[in-house]
Enzyme design. Structure first.
Site, PDB file in Angstrom:
ATOM      1  N   ASP A 110       0.833  -1.203   0.000  1.00 44.48           N
ATOM      2  CA  ASP A 110       0.000   0.000   0.000  1.00 44.48           C
ATOM      3  C   ASP A 110       0.867   1.253   0.000  1.00 44.48           C
ATOM      4  OD1 ASP A 110      -2.311   1.501   0.054  1.00 44.48           O
ATOM      5  OD2 ASP A 110      -2.494   1.436   2.239  1.00 44.48           O
ATOM      6  N   HIS A 152       3.266   3.440  -8.980  1.00 43.77           N
ATOM      7  CA  HIS A 152       3.098   2.016  -9.286  1.00 43.77           C
ATOM      8  C   HIS A 152       4.368   1.441  -9.908  1.00 43.77           C
ATOM      9  CE1 HIS A 152      -0.999   2.273  -8.067  1.00 43.77           C
ATOM     10  NE2 HIS A 152      -1.410   2.974  -9.113  1.00 43.77           N
ATOM     11  N   LEU A 173      11.525 -20.528  -3.716  1.00 47.15           N
ATOM     12  CA  LEU A 173      10.561 -19.590  -3.153  1.00 47.15           C
ATOM     13  C   LEU A 173       9.294 -19.682  -3.981  1.00 47.15           C
ATOM     14  CD1 LEU A 173       9.735 -17.099  -1.349  1.00 47.15           C
ATOM     15  CD2 LEU A 173      10.639 -15.657  -3.197  1.00 47.15           C
ATOM     16  N   ASN A 180       1.526   3.375  -3.025  1.00 51.08           N
ATOM     17  CA  ASN A 180       2.120   3.840  -4.288  1.00 51.08           C
ATOM     18  C   ASN A 180       1.617   5.229  -4.677  1.00 51.08           C
ATOM     19  OD1 ASN A 180       3.484   1.429  -4.497  1.00 51.08           O
ATOM     20  ND2 ASN A 180       2.108   0.545  -6.023  1.00 51.08           N
TER      21      ASN A 180
END
Length: 248
Positions: free
Chosen positions: A18, A35, A129, A20
């Site tokens: 949260d 973004h 990952l 951007n």
């Protein structure tokens, strides 16, 4: 910043990325600039998560409510997803990262759906990952869809309603086969889940970082992991310092 002690790193970390827009506004830049910088932060944090030994990293990239944003911003976000997959997929694959995208695909352009499928197919056997991207995702919609799938099985006679357990619901979610997040981080100082992993977060530890997402660093991730290590997880059980109902 010290490394976490062996065995104490959360297996699954989920992040609500949260801030951007606010990052761009502070610099008098268009929102898309925030973004774009946020995508750069994604690259850095994915690498850091792998180095820390985190097995699963889930990133909240685009919520089902984000369609309400101005069309040009939505278009920019879709373009950034395309760019991320085109530019980073080879490196992710080379580094043993498995990519999985959760969320509804009905409203996505056909080329994006194809790119997602390509990324998932190419990396499906990687296990260093597991990177899960929540895109066009909403927790309430996910649970509703799971209930529908379960109801169809009950209607067809292949599932006894009395046999439905929490595990049954979990197995019908987008995240089937993925352990629930141990740690959920939200950047930008906001303190809410915003429809993210509502079922899966029942016993997650929550850490709220003040940094806007483009400013979030590996040190910030390490700090959140250190905070996780300091907490006692009892999953509803008792401990010497566990309050009883009605007490502080």
């Amino acid at each position: 910043m010290s490394d976490p002690a062996p065995g104490t790193v959360p297996r699954h970390v989920a992040i609500i990325m949260d801030g951007n827009g606010r990052w761009a506004a502070k610099r008098h830049l268009p929102r898309v600039a925030g973004h774009r910088q946020g995508v750069e932060t994604v690259r850095v944090i994915v690498r850091a998560a792998g180095e820390l030994g985190i097995e699963y990293l889930t990133l909240y990239g685009f919520s089902s409510e984000n369609w309400k944003r101005p069309p040009e911003e939505v278009s920019d976000l879709m373009g950034l997803l395309r760019l991320f997959i085109r530019r980073d997929l080879a490196e992710l694959h080379q580094n043993g990262v498995q990519v999985r995208v959760i969320g509804e695909r009905d409203h996505l352009d056909a080329d994006i759906v194809a790119m997602i499928g390509e990324a998932e197919t190419l990396t499906r056997d990687n296990n260093r990952l597991k990177l899960i991207i929540a895109f066009n995702y909403g927790g309430q919609t996910e649970i509703t869809s799971a209930v529908r799938r379960i109801a169809r099985k009950v209607q067809a006679g292949s599932l006894d309603p009395e046999a439905i357990t929490p595990e049954t619901v979990s197995d019908h979610l987008d995240t089937a086969g993925v352990p629930d997040p141990d740690l959920i981080i939200r950047t930008s100082g906001e303190m809410r889940l915003s429809n993210f992993l509502l079922w899966q977060s029942a016993y997650s530890e929550l850490v709220f970082a003040d940094d806007l997402w483009p400013d979030f660093t590996p040190d910030g991730l390490r700090a959140a992991v250190d905070e996780f290590r300091r907490r006692s997880r009892r999953y509803g059980g008792s401990g010497s310092d566990a309050p009883t109902l009605g007490e502080g």
